[in-house]
Structures are given as structure tokens and as C-alpha cells.
Design a protein around this motif. Structure first.
Motif, PDB file in Angstrom:
ATOM      1  N   LYS A 288       0.831  -1.211   0.000  1.00  0.00           N
ATOM      2  CA  LYS A 288       0.000   0.000   0.000  1.00  0.00           C
ATOM      3  C   LYS A 288       0.863   1.257   0.000  1.00  0.00           C
ATOM      4  N   LYS A 289       0.485   2.204  -0.867  1.00  0.00           N
ATOM      5  CA  LYS A 289       1.278   3.422  -1.042  1.00  0.00           C
ATOM      6  C   LYS A 289       1.291   4.313   0.201  1.00  0.00           C
ATOM      7  N   GLU A 290       0.216   4.218   1.027  1.00  0.00           N
ATOM      8  CA  GLU A 290       0.132   5.086   2.219  1.00  0.00           C
ATOM      9  C   GLU A 290       1.309   4.837   3.159  1.00  0.00           C
ATOM     10  N   ALA A 291       1.846   3.621   3.084  1.00  0.00           N
ATOM     11  CA  ALA A 291       2.930   3.272   4.006  1.00  0.00           C
ATOM     12  C   ALA A 291       4.290   3.783   3.535  1.00  0.00           C
ATOM     13  N   PHE A 292       4.362   4.257   2.282  1.00  0.00           N
ATOM     14  CA  PHE A 292       5.664   4.666   1.746  1.00  0.00           C
ATOM     15  C   PHE A 292       6.187   5.900   2.476  1.00  0.00           C
ATOM     16  N   LEU A 293       7.477   5.850   2.850  1.00  0.00           N
ATOM     17  CA  LEU A 293       8.048   6.963   3.605  1.00  0.00           C
ATOM     18  C   LEU A 293       8.814   7.940   2.724  1.00  0.00           C
ATOM     19  N   GLN A 294       9.339   7.428   1.619  1.00  0.00           N
ATOM     20  CA  GLN A 294      10.201   8.266   0.799  1.00  0.00           C
ATOM     21  C   GLN A 294       9.452   8.857  -0.389  1.00  0.00           C
ATOM     22  N   LYS A 295       9.754  10.113  -0.709  1.00  0.00           N
ATOM     23  CA  LYS A 295       9.108  10.784  -1.847  1.00  0.00           C
ATOM     24  C   LYS A 295       9.596  10.160  -3.160  1.00  0.00           C
ATOM     25  N   PRO A 296       8.689  10.126  -4.183  1.00  0.00           N
ATOM     26  CA  PRO A 296       9.036   9.469  -5.446  1.00  0.00           C
ATOM     27  C   PRO A 296      10.327   9.980  -6.095  1.00  0.00           C
ATOM     28  N   ASP A 297      10.533  11.319  -6.105  1.00  0.00           N
ATOM     29  CA  ASP A 297      11.720  11.835  -6.805  1.00  0.00           C
ATOM     30  C   ASP A 297      13.018  11.435  -6.101  1.00  0.00           C
ATOM     31  N   ILE A 298      13.003  11.523  -4.753  1.00  0.00           N
ATOM     32  CA  ILE A 298      14.212  11.168  -3.999  1.00  0.00           C
ATOM     33  C   ILE A 298      14.473   9.671  -4.120  1.00  0.00           C
ATOM     34  N   ALA A 299      13.371   8.868  -4.001  1.00  0.00           N
ATOM     35  CA  ALA A 299      13.515   7.414  -4.060  1.00  0.00           C
ATOM     36  C   ALA A 299      14.134   6.986  -5.380  1.00  0.00           C
ATOM     37  N   HIS A 300      13.746   7.699  -6.436  1.00  0.00           N
ATOM     38  CA  HIS A 300      14.246   7.313  -7.755  1.00  0.00           C
ATOM     39  C   HIS A 300      15.750   7.583  -7.890  1.00  0.00           C
ATOM     40  N   LEU A 301      16.233   8.635  -7.203  1.00  0.00           N
ATOM     41  CA  LEU A 301      17.666   8.944  -7.266  1.00  0.00           C
ATOM     42  C   LEU A 301      18.477   7.998  -6.395  1.00  0.00           C
ATOM     43  N   LYS A 302      18.035   7.880  -5.142  1.00  0.00           N
ATOM     44  CA  LYS A 302      18.777   7.033  -4.214  1.00  0.00           C
ATOM     45  C   LYS A 302      17.806   6.571  -3.126  1.00  0.00           C
ATOM     46  N   PRO A 303      17.280   5.366  -3.264  1.00  0.00           N
ATOM     47  CA  PRO A 303      16.327   4.910  -2.245  1.00  0.00           C
ATOM     48  C   PRO A 303      17.019   4.735  -0.893  1.00  0.00           C
ATOM     49  N   ARG A 304      16.249   5.107   0.156  1.00  0.00           N
ATOM     50  CA  ARG A 304      16.747   4.808   1.512  1.00  0.00           C
ATOM     51  C   ARG A 304      16.236   3.402   1.834  1.00  0.00           C
ATOM     52  N   PHE A 305      17.096   2.395   1.627  1.00  0.00           N
ATOM     53  CA  PHE A 305      16.653   1.000   1.691  1.00  0.00           C
ATOM     54  C   PHE A 305      16.055   0.621   3.042  1.00  0.00           C
ATOM     55  N   GLU A 306      16.564   1.277   4.140  1.00  0.00           N
ATOM     56  CA  GLU A 306      16.031   0.966   5.478  1.00  0.00           C
ATOM     57  C   GLU A 306      14.534   1.286   5.534  1.00  0.00           C
ATOM     58  N   ASP A 307      14.145   2.437   4.923  1.00  0.00           N
ATOM     59  CA  ASP A 307      12.726   2.828   4.935  1.00  0.00           C
ATOM     60  C   ASP A 307      11.860   1.792   4.225  1.00  0.00           C
ATOM     61  N   TRP A 308      12.377   1.265   3.112  1.00  0.00           N
ATOM     62  CA  TRP A 308      11.585   0.323   2.314  1.00  0.00           C
ATOM     63  C   TRP A 308      11.555  -1.059   2.957  1.00  0.00           C
ATOM     64  N   SER A 309      12.660  -1.414   3.617  1.00  0.00           N
ATOM     65  CA  SER A 309      12.633  -2.737   4.267  1.00  0.00           C
ATOM     66  C   SER A 309      11.788  -2.689   5.541  1.00  0.00           C
ATOM     67  N   LEU A 310      11.655  -1.500   6.104  1.00  0.00           N
ATOM     68  CA  LEU A 310      10.790  -1.312   7.276  1.00  0.00           C
ATOM     69  C   LEU A 310       9.337  -1.686   6.959  1.00  0.00           C
ATOM     70  N   ILE A 311       8.890  -1.364   5.735  1.00  0.00           N
ATOM     71  CA  ILE A 311       7.513  -1.736   5.359  1.00  0.00           C
ATOM     72  C   ILE A 311       7.476  -3.111   4.680  1.00  0.00           C
ATOM     73  N   LYS A 312       8.568  -3.851   4.816  1.00  0.00           N
ATOM     74  CA  LYS A 312       8.669  -5.241   4.356  1.00  0.00           C
ATOM     75  C   LYS A 312       8.761  -5.400   2.841  1.00  0.00           C
ATOM     76  N   ALA A 313       9.092  -4.313   2.142  1.00  0.00           N
ATOM     77  CA  ALA A 313       9.272  -4.443   0.692  1.00  0.00           C
ATOM     78  C   ALA A 313      10.563  -5.185   0.413  1.00  0.00           C
ATOM     79  N   GLN A 314      10.523  -6.127  -0.524  1.00  0.00           N
ATOM     80  CA  GLN A 314      11.759  -6.809  -0.913  1.00  0.00           C
ATOM     81  C   GLN A 314      12.290  -6.261  -2.226  1.00  0.00           C
ATOM     82  N   ALA A 315      11.354  -5.744  -3.033  1.00  0.00           N
ATOM     83  CA  ALA A 315      11.767  -5.101  -4.281  1.00  0.00           C
ATOM     84  C   ALA A 315      11.076  -3.750  -4.367  1.00  0.00           C
TER      85      ALA A 315
END
Lengths: 449, 158
Positions: A84-111
Motif C-alpha cells: 500500500k502506497k500510504e505506508a511509503f516513507l520516501q518521496k518518489p523523486d528522492i527514491a528514484h535517485l537514491k532509495p533509503r533502503f532501510e525505509d523500504w525494508s521497514l515496510i517489508k518491501a523486498q523489491a
């Protein structure tokens, strides 16, 4: 025959080859009970382009729209679980340049999929990246340009690339389905040819419903369709050019022709011709118009389908007394029955991978969609229902689409005809959305190849 | 000897079994014999006493005794009305794959055509069309409805 028209103008921007060592892999050969959690970050729309897309496409945020196409595709494959997108912590433009992997693994995303859309020289330019969150690595980066109206296809192409990167097999998302749209009571059903994107969008009708039409099938480049039409009450196989709308009768037969399909090179149409109570299989070469009789037997021979190398034909015959599946060489020699299970077998269709034949089976009042190896061994029934038939393969040979009818009461109420899909694994059975009732689906090949 | 006797008994049992199962499938109701429709519900008439259609068993195109009687009446009527041509419309029920049913409808209509021809009607006066399962007369999903739909209908062409 024309070559596929490519809408994608400039392809391939950067593709960093990486060893897949230790990176995520999705196994598509088994029913997937733990779909891979994946985050599809809305594609960032470059600020100068926002207004342009609003004017052109009447879309507030085309980046979000494209990413929901991707999400729906991934979800429908049954292999991925878009978060679900509501859980995303990082803004699309920043994520596209350099994702903060800790934020994405926090919501259990693997990819993670990120990207950016721009309006550039009257074209829509998209670039996207696929990231392995746990390994903290980029898996793929790709950019392409297309006309803005094609924005849904952008989503399908992204899905195909991600699917291929993660499963190792080509996708099936940038594809279309041609089918028969049905309306009205059973006794006076009105049928039209219809075409839509694989996900049910962009439905177009190719005939008006004045005459009965059945069993449309694409040619290998998806520009032509062969089908059965009762035009002037003469059931004949027709050929239709989708772009120009030009139609013609295939061959000059003194009776009903039906059950058409293209040969894998698109040069021939194979079909049945019925005369004096006997249906035989014929081919017609579309260039020199030469007609060849392939079967010769005083029984019903129909539903022919070529093997992908064009060397063999599987077909349906009742020469044993009942409907069974047979295989022969493409010149009609070496006819061999391959179905020996209990019940009746029909609608054989050769897998694009060449190793399996999908079929419809009727046994004890139930209808099944199943597959068997081309020598008839390894029969596997994927789904059982009151009525279903006519499987058609996804271009990668992993999914089957077919139609299913429901029982009606004595007044004919309760009847419906719908398209369904199921994975070769027997899992992930899904209703395919259509605007009307629908039957006789045929899956195109990948449009962007 | 003994073996022979046992063998005979087995044969008898098997035979009885076949008879029983045959009886079980040849259920006669007031509207069906076996699964061939014998009622009058959907039947129309080409002329007084000349029914327009014949019915078939599941997956079959064999003409029943009743069908042959109907077709003889049609042949008599066609002989008397030598200017009339007919179309034989062959149909199947909804419990079969679409393409096979198109072929089956064609085979049924041709079975009727052949019979009319043996009773002296010229093949030039008869054309044949199959609708497969596309044009049921009864939209129910039950054995009686299906039996009405497995049919060949003789329709005036002019």
C-alpha cells in the motif's frame, strides 16, 4: 504481411548488467503462496511536464496512473504483492535517485520500482529502476519514449521488464485479448468481435453485431484476425485487418468453413471445411491462395492448432467414436491419438513453448481445462466447472485464458459467459474484466517485440 | 469344466449388468425417449401433419424411427410442392465445445438431407446450414431443454 509497428521510439537508455548472484528471484513454476512484497513508488512527474500531461491526457498525476497499471499487473500475476502506497516513507523523486533502503525494508518491501516521467518533444519519456531492497542494489534501469496516449502501455512494458528480470521469463502484460462480446437472451444472442488490453482496458468493437461471429484468432504480428462470420447467412472463415478494417473471405469453399487459426509464420490459415456431413482440415496459403487438404477421414476433424515450429498439428476428431485429441505431421501424415483418459476431449491448442497441449475435457457432466504433454502423457486438469472451454495461451506459455458459462434456469435466467484466466500451475484463477459477457478469447503475442 | 461354468456365470452377470445399465439410460418419459426429444413443444408445421423438425440423441446424428417418419412426411410434402426449396438447419445443445458442435450440427442436417434424398427429393432443392450451439430454442440448462435443441429444422427457402 506487415511487420509489427513499434510505438516505442527510442529504447534502452542504460541497462547495467549485473550478476544475479544473491539477488531476488521469483519461481514461477509452482503455485506461489507467498507473493513477493514489492513497492511500486508512483513515478515522479517532472514539474515542467505536469501541466502538459494535464492538458493532453486530462490526468492530474500521470505518474501515479502508470504505477497503478504496474501494480494491478503485478498483483494479477499472483507472484507479487504490491504494498500500500500510504505506508511509503520516501518521496518518489528522492527514491528514484537514491532509495533509503532501510525505509523500504521497514515496510517489508523486498523489491522497489521507482521512476520518472517527462514530457519531451511532444513525447512521453519514462525512465524506471528496479531495486533489490535487502541487497541494497539496483537490478535494472531502463528508459523509453512513446506517444503520450500510449501511457497505459508504458505501465505494461515496465511490468514485462520487471517480470522478466525477477522470474527469468518473458512477461505477457503488453498484450491484447481478442474475444467475442455477447449480449441479449440465449436464444437471440448478439455477438461482436471485441479487442481489449490484457487488463480489460481500451475495449474496441470490430464488428457491429449484425451477423453472428465466432472464434477470432490473432496472426503472429497481431494485425490480422481470422474468425468465423455468418455474413449473409453463409458461415465462412474471414480475415480482418484490424487497422484498415478490410475483411475478406478465406478461400472459395462450397460450404461451411470454421475453426480457423494462423500458422506460426502467419503465412497460412488452417481451418475445417464441412461438406456432406464430414468435416476435414484444410490449409490455405495467404500469398498464393493454394488450398491443401490435410485430413482425409469420414469423421469430424476440427479445431486444428499448429506446433510453434510449424511441423505438427494437433486437432480434434471423433474417428474413434467420440471427440478425442490427435497429433499429426503438418502434411497430414502420421496421425496419432494422444488423449486416452476418461471422457471427451476438445479444443486442443499447442503451447507457445512447444511442450504442452491445452484442452477442454468433458467428463461426467463437468467441464475441465487441462494440459498434457504433446505425446499425451502427464495429463493435468487445472480447473473444473459447470461449463468452460477454449483455452488460449499467454505468449510466455504460463497462463491460460478461457471462457466459462453459468447454468440457466428454465426461463434462461442466470446465464452468463465470462473470461477467466488460470496459471499453468493450477493456481491464481481470476475473472478477466470485460464490458459485456464474453467468450472465445485469444491472446496476442507481446506487442513491443 | 468347472472353469467353463464359472466363465459362463461371469458372462451372464456381465450381460445382465449391460442390460440393466442400458435400461437405466433408456429412460422413457412423456417427452423424451432415451435423451431424444419426443414432445411437441417447439415443433412447427410445414403443412398440416408435416412437422418441421427432427431430434437427436447426445453426440449423435443417427435418425430415430420417429425422425424418419417425420422426414418421410416432409419428402411427401416436398414432392407435392415441387417449387419449394428448403434449408436444413442443424443444431447442437450447449454441452459441447463450440467448434465440434458446428461440425455436429452440419452432420445432423446432412443426415436429414440424405434421408430426404433417398425419398426422391433432389439435392439441388436442399441446402444445409449448421448453427452449432448458437441458436437454441430452449434457453434452459436441463436435459429436456438440451433435447429440444439437438435438432435439424426444415425451413422453406422460398
Amino acid at each position: 504481411m506487415k511487420k509489427t509497428k513499434l510505438y516505442i521510439l527510442a529504447v534502452l537508455f542504460i541497462m547495467i548488467p549485473k550478476t544475479s548472484f544473491g539477488l531476488i528471484e521469483v519461481d514461477i513454476t509452482r503455485g506461489n503462496l507467498n507473493p513477493l512484497p514489492i513497492a511500486v513508488s508512483p513515478l515522479f512527474v517532472e514539474s515542467k511536464s505536469v501541466k502538459e500531461f494535464q492538458n493532453l491526457l486530462k490526468k492530474e498525476n500521470i505518474g501515479e496512473d502508470i504505477s497503478s497499471v504496474v501494480e494491478n499487473n503485478l498483483k494479477s500475476s499472483g507472484l507479487f504483492n504490491p504494498l500500500k502506497k500510504e505506508a511509503f516513507l520516501q518521496k518518489p523523486d528522492i527514491a528514484h535517485l537514491k532509495p533509503r533502503f532501510e525505509d523500504w525494508s521497514l515496510i517489508k518491501a523486498q523489491a522497489l520500482i521507482t521512476g520518472e516521467v517527462k514530457f519531451e518533444n511532444d513525447k512521453l519519456r519514462v525512465e524506471f529502476r528496479l531495486w533489490d531492497v535487502l541487497a541494497g542494489k539496483e537490478m535494472m534501469a531502463l528508459a523509453f519514449t512513446t506517444v503520450p496516449d500510449n501511457w497505459r502501455r508504458v505501465g505494461h512494458i515496465i511490468t514485462d521488464k520487471v517480470y522478466q528480470r525477477l522470474t527469468g521469463e518473458k512477461g505477457y502484460f503488453d498484450t491484447r485479448i481478442i474475444y467475442v462480446s455477447e449480449e441479449g437472451p440465449k436464444t437471440k444472442r448478439v455477438k461482436k468481435l471485441a479487442i481489449m488490453d490484457q487488463d480489460g482496458y481500451n475495449t474496441k468493437y470490430l464488428t457491429l453485431g449484425n451477423e453472428l461471429v465466432l472464434t477470432p484468432r490473432f496472426n503472429p504480428t497481431n494485425q490480422m484476425v481470422t474468425y468465423l462470420s455468418y455474413f449473409k447467412n453463409l458461415p465462412r472463415v474471414y480475415l480482418l485487418d484490424i487497422e484498415t478494417g478490410v475483411q475478406e473471405v478465406v478461400g472459395d469453399f462450397p460450404g461451411m468453413t470454421f475453426a480457423p487459426r494462423f500458422s506460426p509464420d502467419g503465412k497460412k490459415i488452417i481451418m475445417s471445411f464441412a461438406k456432406d456431413g464430414n468435416s476435414e482440415i484444410y490449409t490455405m496459403d495467404l500469398e498464393n491462395r493454394i488450398v491443401e487438404k490435410i485430413t482425409n477421414h469420414p469423421s469430424i476433424d476440427t479445431s486444428p492448432s499448429f506446433s510453434p515450429d510449424g511441423k505438427y498439428i494437433c486437432f480434434n476428431s471423433d474417428r474413434s467414436g467420440y471427440q478425442q485429441i490427435y497429433v499429426m505431421k503438418s502434411d497430414g501424415s502420421k496421425v496419432k491419438r494422444i488423449s486416452f483418459g476418461n471422457g471427451l476431449y476438445g479444443t486442443p491448442v499447442w503451447s507457445p513453448r512447444g511442450d504442452l497441449i491445452a484442452f477442454t475435457k468433458l467428463h461426467k457432466g463437468k467441464f475441465y481445462i487441462g494440459v498434457m504433454r504433446v505425446d499425451g502423457s502427464g495429463e493435468r486438469l487445472l480447473t473444473e466447472n459447470y461449463y468452460q472451454e477454449a483455452p488460449s495461451w499467454s505468449p510466455n506459455g504460463r497462463v491460460l485464458i478461457f471462457y466459462r458459462e453459468t447454468k440457466s434456469d428454465s426461463e434462461g435466467k442466470g446465464f452468463s459467459a465470462k473470461l477467466w484466466s488460470i496459471d499453468l500451475t493450477g493456481y491464481n484463477e481470476r475473472l478477466v474484466d470485460t464490458k459485456t459477457d464474453a467468450s472465445d478469447p485469444s491472446w496476442s503475442s507481446l506487442l513491443s517485440e | 469344466m468347472k472353469l467353463n461354468k464359472i466363465f459362463k456365470n461371469i458372462l451372464l452377470v456381465v450381460f445382465a449388468g449391460i442390460m440393466l445399465s442400458a435400461c437405466a439410460t433408456k429412460k422413457v418419459t412423456n417427452q423424451m425417449q432415451g435423451d431424444v426429444y419426443t414432445g411437441k413443444d417447439t415443433v412447427e408445421y410445414l403443412a398440416s401433419g408435416v412437422p418441421d423438425r427432427v431430434f437427436f440423441a447426445t453426440n449423435e446424428s443417427v435418425l430415430t424411427t420417429a425422425s424418419r417418419e417425420t422426414l418421410r412426411k416432409q419428402a411427401g410434402w416436398l414432392r407435392k410442392n415441387s417449387k419449394i426449396n428448403v434449408v436444413l438447419e442443424g443444431h447442437a445443445d450447449e454441452r459441447g465445445t463450440r467448434e465440434y458442435n458446428l461440425a455436429l450440427g452440419e452432420r445432423r442436417a446432412n443426415a436429414a438431407k440424405d434421408y430426404l434424398m433417398t425419398y426422391g427429393i433432389s439435392g439441388n432443392r436442399i441446402s444445409v446450414i449448421s448453427y452449432g450451439k448458437e441458436r437454441p430454442v430452449d434457453s434452459g440448462s436441463n436435459p429436456l431443454a438440451w433435447s429440444k435443441n439437438r435438432r435439424s429444422v426444415t425451413v422453406k427457402a422460398n
